[in-house]
Design a protein around this motif. Sequence first.
Motif, short mmCIF file in Angstrom:
data_model
loop_
_atom_site.label_atom_id
_atom_site.label_comp_id
_atom_site.label_asym_id
_atom_site.label_seq_id
_atom_site.Cartn_x
_atom_site.Cartn_y
_atom_site.Cartn_z
N GLY A 106 95.44 55.11 11.77
CA GLY A 106 95.99 56.18 12.60
C GLY A 106 95.15 57.43 12.52
O GLY A 106 94.92 58.12 13.52
N PHE A 107 94.67 57.75 11.32
CA PHE A 107 93.81 58.92 11.14
C PHE A 107 92.54 58.79 11.97
O PHE A 107 92.15 59.72 12.68
N VAL A 108 91.90 57.64 11.90
CA VAL A 108 90.66 57.42 12.64
C VAL A 108 90.93 57.50 14.15
O VAL A 108 90.17 58.12 14.89
N LEU A 109 92.02 56.90 14.60
CA LEU A 109 92.35 56.93 16.03
C LEU A 109 92.58 58.37 16.51
O LEU A 109 92.00 58.79 17.52
N PHE A 110 93.39 59.14 15.78
CA PHE A 110 93.65 60.52 16.19
C PHE A 110 92.38 61.37 16.13
O PHE A 110 92.15 62.20 17.00
N MET A 111 91.55 61.15 15.11
CA MET A 111 90.31 61.92 15.02
C MET A 111 89.36 61.59 16.16
O MET A 111 88.72 62.49 16.73
N MET A 112 89.25 60.32 16.52
CA MET A 112 88.37 59.94 17.62
C MET A 112 88.83 60.56 18.93
O MET A 112 88.03 61.09 19.69
N VAL A 113 90.14 60.48 19.19
CA VAL A 113 90.67 61.08 20.42
C VAL A 113 90.46 62.58 20.40
O VAL A 113 90.05 63.19 21.40
N GLY A 114 90.73 63.21 19.25
CA GLY A 114 90.58 64.66 19.15
C GLY A 114 89.15 65.12 19.36
O GLY A 114 88.89 66.07 20.10
N VAL A 115 88.20 64.45 18.72
CA VAL A 115 86.80 64.83 18.86
C VAL A 115 86.33 64.57 20.29
O VAL A 115 85.58 65.37 20.87
N PHE A 116 86.77 63.49 20.89
CA PHE A 116 86.41 63.20 22.28
C PHE A 116 86.92 64.30 23.21
O PHE A 116 86.18 64.81 24.06
N LEU A 117 88.17 64.69 23.03
CA LEU A 117 88.73 65.73 23.90
C LEU A 117 88.10 67.09 23.65
O LEU A 117 87.92 67.87 24.58
N MET A 118 87.76 67.37 22.39
CA MET A 118 87.12 68.65 22.10
C MET A 118 85.71 68.72 22.70
O MET A 118 85.27 69.80 23.10
N GLY A 119 85.04 67.61 22.78
CA GLY A 119 83.68 67.60 23.33
C GLY A 119 83.63 67.45 24.84
O GLY A 119 82.60 67.65 25.46
N TRP A 120 84.76 67.12 25.44
CA TRP A 120 84.76 66.87 26.87
C TRP A 120 84.76 68.13 27.65
O TRP A 120 85.29 69.07 27.67
#
Length: 66
Positions: free
Chosen positions: A52-66
Amino acid sequence: MYWYGLFFVFLAVALVVVATHAIRVRTKETTLDSEKQYRYSKGETTAFVFGGFVLFMMVGVFLMGW
């Protein structure tokens, strides 16, 4: 989108904090046998939290970089 990503990063950190507290509490001495029975073992819980941590971090980093 940066703020949405930051929200997901916050969720990832909160998940780890809450799960760590829950694991620590449930491994203390318990007096009743019913309290010693858990749905998942400590290893499975750790794996689910890490996933869950990895999933949330991936989504978060993706959205922050978009």
